[in-house]
Design a protein around this motif. Structure first.
Motif, PDB file in Angstrom:
ATOM      1  N   GLU A 177       0.774  -1.213   0.168  1.00  0.00           N
ATOM      2  CA  GLU A 177      -0.175  -0.037   0.017  1.00  0.00           C
ATOM      3  C   GLU A 177       0.816   1.117  -0.038  1.00  0.00           C
ATOM      4  O   GLU A 177       2.007   1.330   0.268  1.00  0.00           O
ATOM      5  N   ALA A 178       0.263   2.331  -0.427  1.00  0.00           N
ATOM      6  CA  ALA A 178       0.992   3.757  -0.417  1.00  0.00           C
ATOM      7  C   ALA A 178      -0.124   4.225   0.589  1.00  0.00           C
ATOM      8  O   ALA A 178      -1.335   4.270   0.627  1.00  0.00           O
ATOM      9  N   LYS A 179       0.605   5.313   1.582  1.00  0.00           N
ATOM     10  CA  LYS A 179      -0.223   5.975   2.424  1.00  0.00           C
ATOM     11  C   LYS A 179       0.169   7.518   2.112  1.00  0.00           C
ATOM     12  O   LYS A 179       1.401   7.985   1.846  1.00  0.00           O
ATOM     13  N   LYS A 180      -0.911   8.431   2.236  1.00  0.00           N
ATOM     14  CA  LYS A 180      -0.718   9.838   2.099  1.00  0.00           C
ATOM     15  C   LYS A 180      -0.897  10.357   3.351  1.00  0.00           C
ATOM     16  O   LYS A 180      -1.795   9.919   4.101  1.00  0.00           O
ATOM     17  N   PHE A 181       0.028  11.791   3.491  1.00  0.00           N
ATOM     18  CA  PHE A 181      -0.331  12.373   4.663  1.00  0.00           C
ATOM     19  C   PHE A 181      -0.105  13.892   4.348  1.00  0.00           C
ATOM     20  O   PHE A 181       0.677  14.138   3.292  1.00  0.00           O
ATOM     21  N   ALA A 182      -0.441  14.811   5.112  1.00  0.00           N
ATOM     22  CA  ALA A 182      -0.358  16.200   4.988  1.00  0.00           C
ATOM     23  C   ALA A 182      -0.626  17.062   6.309  1.00  0.00           C
ATOM     24  O   ALA A 182      -1.542  16.419   6.988  1.00  0.00           O
ATOM     25  N   ALA A 183       0.395  17.939   6.428  1.00  0.00           N
ATOM     26  CA  ALA A 183       0.275  18.816   7.823  1.00  0.00           C
ATOM     27  C   ALA A 183      -1.178  19.667   7.770  1.00  0.00           C
ATOM     28  O   ALA A 183      -1.335  20.082   6.682  1.00  0.00           O
ATOM     29  N   SER A 224       3.716  21.754  10.417  1.00  0.00           N
ATOM     30  CA  SER A 224       4.522  20.802   9.764  1.00  0.00           C
ATOM     31  C   SER A 224       4.988  19.664  10.525  1.00  0.00           C
ATOM     32  O   SER A 224       4.833  19.362  11.561  1.00  0.00           O
ATOM     33  N   ILE A 225       5.010  18.377   9.475  1.00  0.00           N
ATOM     34  CA  ILE A 225       5.249  17.281   9.773  1.00  0.00           C
ATOM     35  C   ILE A 225       6.631  16.823   9.766  1.00  0.00           C
ATOM     36  O   ILE A 225       7.148  17.030   8.714  1.00  0.00           O
ATOM     37  N   VAL A 226       7.330  16.276  10.468  1.00  0.00           N
ATOM     38  CA  VAL A 226       8.650  16.099  10.578  1.00  0.00           C
ATOM     39  C   VAL A 226       9.094  14.669  10.788  1.00  0.00           C
ATOM     40  O   VAL A 226       8.654  13.920  11.882  1.00  0.00           O
ATOM     41  N   ILE A 227       9.371  13.783   9.694  1.00  0.00           N
ATOM     42  CA  ILE A 227       9.547  12.428  10.104  1.00  0.00           C
ATOM     43  C   ILE A 227      10.903  12.250  10.484  1.00  0.00           C
ATOM     44  O   ILE A 227      12.122  12.645   9.651  1.00  0.00           O
TER      45      ILE A 227
END
Length: 132
Positions: free
Chosen positions: A22-28, A33-36
């Motif tokens: 699967e591919a997953k999408k995310f957005a802040a 901001s999202i910091v991986i």
């Protein structure tokens, strides 16, 4: 105990599991901001299987950010992190037979701006107090 304003400005935990295939999408959210910062293999990975993790945004092509192999590289750290701002939709996928987990933090983009604004106000107030 933290005050409400201190708690509101602290980074929050971010975590996302990407199942196999699967591919997953995310957005802040707006203003965040999202910091991986870390990527890790999920439960029951296959021995010696190399799992490559890919990231893509609407402004960049799909790029590998690292590879995981059970027993030698079960997880990897992304230094100070990959930062994705509000408005960026990020798609993450991998080529492994198990899930992959991303962890990091959600930061408030307005912290610095608000601190500068508050400092300027304080300066103006202290100047007017000195004049009286």
């Amino acid at each position: 105990a933290l005050s409400a304003s201190e708690a509101a400005t602290m980074p929050q935990f971010f975590g996302l599991e990407i199942p196999k295939g699967e591919a997953k999408k995310f957005a802040a959210d707006e203003g965040d901001s999202i910091v991986i910062t870390q990527v890790a293999l999920g439960l029951k990975p296959k021995e010696r299987e190399r799992v490559t993790v890919f990231v893509k945004t609407q402004d960049s092509p799909e790029l590998a950010i690292g590879s995981l192999t059970m027993g030698t590289a079960d997880q990897f750290t992304l230094g100070s992190g990959l930062t994705f701002s509000a408005g960026e939709t990020v798609t993450v996928r991998h080529n492994g037979s198990t899930s992959v987990c991303l962890t990091g933090r959600i930061e408030d983009d307005f912290d610095d701006d608000m601190d500068l604004f508050n400092e300027d106000e304080d300066d103006e107030v202290s100047l007017s107090d000195d004049d009286s």
